[in-house]
Design a protein around this motif. Structure first.
Motif, PDB file in Angstrom:
ATOM      1  N   THR A   1     -21.933  27.053  -6.002  1.00  0.00           N
ATOM      2  CA  THR A   1     -21.967  27.651  -4.666  1.00  0.00           C
ATOM      3  C   THR A   1     -23.210  28.520  -4.527  1.00  0.00           C
ATOM      4  OG1 THR A   1     -20.801  29.721  -5.206  1.00  0.00           O
ATOM      5  CG2 THR A   1     -19.434  27.794  -4.640  1.00  0.00           C
ATOM      6  N   THR A   2     -23.561  28.815  -3.299  1.00  0.00           N
ATOM      7  CA  THR A   2     -24.593  29.819  -3.058  1.00  0.00           C
ATOM      8  C   THR A   2     -23.874  31.123  -2.751  1.00  0.00           C
ATOM      9  OG1 THR A   2     -24.735  29.536  -0.648  1.00  0.00           O
ATOM     10  CG2 THR A   2     -26.045  28.021  -2.021  1.00  0.00           C
ATOM     11  N   TRP A   3     -24.623  32.157  -2.500  1.00  0.00           N
ATOM     12  CA  TRP A   3     -23.992  33.428  -2.142  1.00  0.00           C
ATOM     13  C   TRP A   3     -23.581  33.452  -0.680  1.00  0.00           C
ATOM     14  CZ3 TRP A   3     -26.558  36.056   1.628  1.00  0.00           C
ATOM     15  CH2 TRP A   3     -27.933  35.895   1.741  1.00  0.00           C
ATOM     16  N   ARG A   4     -23.939  32.451   0.058  1.00  0.00           N
ATOM     17  CA  ARG A   4     -23.605  32.386   1.484  1.00  0.00           C
ATOM     18  C   ARG A   4     -22.301  31.613   1.702  1.00  0.00           C
ATOM     19  NH1 ARG A   4     -29.255  31.648   1.265  1.00  0.00           N
ATOM     20  NH2 ARG A   4     -30.384  33.052   2.656  1.00  0.00           N
ATOM     21  N   GLY A   5     -21.613  31.968   2.792  1.00  0.00           N
ATOM     22  CA  GLY A   5     -20.500  31.157   3.264  1.00  0.00           C
ATOM     23  C   GLY A   5     -19.160  31.356   2.596  1.00  0.00           C
ATOM     24  N   HIS A   6     -18.969  32.436   1.885  1.00  0.00           N
ATOM     25  CA  HIS A   6     -17.681  32.687   1.242  1.00  0.00           C
ATOM     26  C   HIS A   6     -16.740  33.401   2.207  1.00  0.00           C
ATOM     27  CE1 HIS A   6     -18.923  31.557  -2.837  1.00  0.00           C
ATOM     28  NE2 HIS A   6     -20.101  32.009  -2.457  1.00  0.00           N
ATOM     29  N   ARG A   7     -15.498  33.041   2.159  1.00  0.00           N
ATOM     30  CA  ARG A   7     -14.492  33.743   2.974  1.00  0.00           C
ATOM     31  C   ARG A   7     -14.163  35.073   2.306  1.00  0.00           C
ATOM     32  NH1 ARG A   7      -9.385  30.953   4.333  1.00  0.00           N
ATOM     33  NH2 ARG A   7      -9.060  31.368   2.138  1.00  0.00           N
ATOM     34  N   VAL A   8     -13.935  36.073   3.134  1.00  0.00           N
ATOM     35  CA  VAL A   8     -13.622  37.406   2.624  1.00  0.00           C
ATOM     36  C   VAL A   8     -12.407  37.350   1.696  1.00  0.00           C
ATOM     37  CG1 VAL A   8     -12.954  39.761   3.257  1.00  0.00           C
ATOM     38  CG2 VAL A   8     -14.630  38.522   4.654  1.00  0.00           C
ATOM     39  N   GLN A   9     -11.372  36.608   2.097  1.00  0.00           N
ATOM     40  CA  GLN A   9     -10.152  36.525   1.285  1.00  0.00           C
ATOM     41  C   GLN A   9     -10.432  35.940  -0.100  1.00  0.00           C
ATOM     42  OE1 GLN A   9     -10.890  35.417   4.359  1.00  0.00           O
ATOM     43  NE2 GLN A   9      -9.169  34.313   5.206  1.00  0.00           N
ATOM     44  N   ASP A  10     -11.330  34.956  -0.154  1.00  0.00           N
ATOM     45  CA  ASP A  10     -11.653  34.346  -1.451  1.00  0.00           C
ATOM     46  C   ASP A  10     -12.390  35.331  -2.353  1.00  0.00           C
ATOM     47  OD1 ASP A  10     -10.464  31.965  -0.645  1.00  0.00           O
ATOM     48  OD2 ASP A  10     -12.365  31.116   0.066  1.00  0.00           O
ATOM     49  N   LEU A  11     -13.306  36.074  -1.766  1.00  0.00           N
ATOM     50  CA  LEU A  11     -14.032  37.063  -2.571  1.00  0.00           C
ATOM     51  C   LEU A  11     -13.107  38.186  -3.021  1.00  0.00           C
ATOM     52  CD1 LEU A  11     -17.376  37.131  -0.608  1.00  0.00           C
ATOM     53  CD2 LEU A  11     -16.951  36.104  -2.850  1.00  0.00           C
ATOM     54  N   ARG A  12     -12.195  38.581  -2.168  1.00  0.00           N
ATOM     55  CA  ARG A  12     -11.222  39.609  -2.573  1.00  0.00           C
ATOM     56  C   ARG A  12     -10.379  39.096  -3.734  1.00  0.00           C
ATOM     57  NH1 ARG A  12      -8.411  42.149  -5.015  1.00  0.00           N
ATOM     58  NH2 ARG A  12      -6.946  43.757  -4.388  1.00  0.00           N
ATOM     59  N   HIS A  13      -9.973  37.834  -3.648  1.00  0.00           N
ATOM     60  CA  HIS A  13      -9.181  37.226  -4.719  1.00  0.00           C
ATOM     61  C   HIS A  13      -9.967  37.190  -6.036  1.00  0.00           C
ATOM     62  CE1 HIS A  13      -6.216  34.642  -6.626  1.00  0.00           C
ATOM     63  NE2 HIS A  13      -7.213  33.851  -6.994  1.00  0.00           N
ATOM     64  N   HIS A  14     -11.287  37.015  -5.942  1.00  0.00           N
ATOM     65  CA  HIS A  14     -12.137  36.907  -7.130  1.00  0.00           C
ATOM     66  C   HIS A  14     -12.982  38.153  -7.361  1.00  0.00           C
ATOM     67  CE1 HIS A  14     -11.162  32.743  -7.941  1.00  0.00           C
ATOM     68  NE2 HIS A  14     -11.303  32.488  -6.667  1.00  0.00           N
ATOM     69  N   GLU A  15     -12.508  39.315  -6.905  1.00  0.00           N
ATOM     70  CA  GLU A  15     -13.309  40.524  -7.053  1.00  0.00           C
ATOM     71  C   GLU A  15     -13.527  40.895  -8.521  1.00  0.00           C
ATOM     72  OE1 GLU A  15     -12.584  43.858  -8.025  1.00  0.00           O
ATOM     73  OE2 GLU A  15     -10.576  43.298  -8.617  1.00  0.00           O
TER      74      GLU A  15
ATOM     75  N   ASP B   1     -10.798  45.016   1.098  1.00  0.00           N
ATOM     76  CA  ASP B   1      -9.979  45.927   0.304  1.00  0.00           C
ATOM     77  C   ASP B   1     -10.824  46.708  -0.694  1.00  0.00           C
ATOM     78  OD1 ASP B   1      -7.649  47.182  -0.595  1.00  0.00           O
ATOM     79  OD2 ASP B   1      -7.110  45.534  -1.932  1.00  0.00           O
ATOM     80  N   ILE B   2     -10.754  46.395  -1.974  1.00  0.00           N
ATOM     81  CA  ILE B   2     -11.398  47.190  -3.020  1.00  0.00           C
ATOM     82  C   ILE B   2     -12.790  46.694  -3.409  1.00  0.00           C
ATOM     83  CG2 ILE B   2      -9.205  47.955  -3.984  1.00  0.00           C
ATOM     84  CD1 ILE B   2      -9.579  45.813  -6.185  1.00  0.00           C
ATOM     85  N   ILE B   3     -13.323  45.755  -2.690  1.00  0.00           N
ATOM     86  CA  ILE B   3     -14.632  45.198  -3.051  1.00  0.00           C
ATOM     87  C   ILE B   3     -15.709  46.275  -3.052  1.00  0.00           C
ATOM     88  CG2 ILE B   3     -16.489  43.690  -2.221  1.00  0.00           C
ATOM     89  CD1 ILE B   3     -14.357  41.597  -1.569  1.00  0.00           C
ATOM     90  N   ALA B   4     -15.776  47.099  -2.025  1.00  0.00           N
ATOM     91  CA  ALA B   4     -16.835  48.116  -1.952  1.00  0.00           C
ATOM     92  C   ALA B   4     -16.775  49.071  -3.135  1.00  0.00           C
ATOM     93  CB  ALA B   4     -16.733  48.886  -0.638  1.00  0.00           C
ATOM     94  N   GLU B   5     -15.574  49.506  -3.494  1.00  0.00           N
ATOM     95  CA  GLU B   5     -15.433  50.409  -4.636  1.00  0.00           C
ATOM     96  C   GLU B   5     -15.885  49.740  -5.925  1.00  0.00           C
ATOM     97  OE1 GLU B   5     -13.143  49.883  -2.318  1.00  0.00           O
ATOM     98  OE2 GLU B   5     -12.403  51.811  -1.597  1.00  0.00           O
ATOM     99  N   GLY B   6     -15.578  48.449  -6.048  1.00  0.00           N
ATOM    100  CA  GLY B   6     -16.023  47.698  -7.225  1.00  0.00           C
ATOM    101  C   GLY B   6     -17.535  47.618  -7.302  1.00  0.00           C
ATOM    102  N   ILE B   7     -18.171  47.402  -6.172  1.00  0.00           N
ATOM    103  CA  ILE B   7     -19.633  47.351  -6.149  1.00  0.00           C
ATOM    104  C   ILE B   7     -20.199  48.695  -6.597  1.00  0.00           C
ATOM    105  CG2 ILE B   7     -21.658  47.191  -4.638  1.00  0.00           C
ATOM    106  CD1 ILE B   7     -20.005  45.120  -2.972  1.00  0.00           C
ATOM    107  N   ALA B   8     -19.705  49.787  -6.020  1.00  0.00           N
ATOM    108  CA  ALA B   8     -20.200  51.116  -6.385  1.00  0.00           C
ATOM    109  C   ALA B   8     -20.016  51.374  -7.883  1.00  0.00           C
ATOM    110  CB  ALA B   8     -19.487  52.186  -5.562  1.00  0.00           C
ATOM    111  N   PHE B   9     -18.851  51.018  -8.405  1.00  0.00           N
ATOM    112  CA  PHE B   9     -18.579  51.214  -9.830  1.00  0.00           C
ATOM    113  C   PHE B   9     -19.582  50.450 -10.686  1.00  0.00           C
ATOM    114  CE2 PHE B   9     -16.641  49.631 -13.745  1.00  0.00           C
ATOM    115  CZ  PHE B   9     -16.337  50.823 -14.387  1.00  0.00           C
TER     116      PHE B   9
END
Length: 149
Positions: A44-58, A88-96
């Motif tokens: 995959t590229t970094w484009r075109g991911h659904r938010v729910q999928d990224l949350r599932h794979h955070e 959900d918690i994606i932003a906190e994960g990025i900061a961490f």
């Protein structure tokens, strides 16, 4: 800066970011259970991911190699900007992972200056929206890396 401008900055900054590759070791720094991140992100590229999928794979933010973290980080940032509740918690994960995680400084060294500027803008926006020191720390760490570059 409005979220739309930050999203455009992210899109432009990461437009030419090289893919880490498709081998397991290109994507995952783990040798065992990667919670399905290689299967999900491979090809995959970094484009075109659904938010729910990224949350599932955070958890990918923890398992990615430094090159994979660099490559797919814009997807996670854009998901947060697009739909913070679903992200959900994606932003906190990025900061961490930019500040506290082991290897954070090495991870930041992977980014080009324009990518770092986009990440700093993202952290600034999250710091304003959430009034959370983690994002201010993230922006500070990223800007410190820009000065070293």
């Amino acid at each position: 800066m409005p979220k739309e401008q930050i999203a455009a900055q992210i899109e432009a900054a990461f437009a030419e970011t090289p893919s880490p590759g498709t081998d397991y070791d290109d994507i995952s720094a783990t040798k065992y259970d990667d919670e399905g991140i290689v299967d999900y992100f491979r090809g995959t590229t970094w484009r075109g991911h659904r938010v729910q999928d990224l949350r599932h794979h955070e958890a990918a933010l923890s398992f990615f190699t430094d090159k994979a973290f660099r490559y797919w980080l814009p997807a996670f940032m854009l998901a947060e900007l697009e739909s913070p509740v679903e992200a959900d918690i994606i932003a906190e994960g990025i900061a961490f992972h930019l500040t506290e995680a082991s290897g954070a400084d090495a991870r930041l060294r992977e980014f080009a200056p324009e990518e770092l500027k986009a990440i700093a803008s993202f952290c600034d926006e999250c710091a304003e929206r959430y009034d959370d020191i983690r994002f201010r720390d993230g922006a500070r760490a990223v800007r410190a890396r820009i000065q070293k570059a």
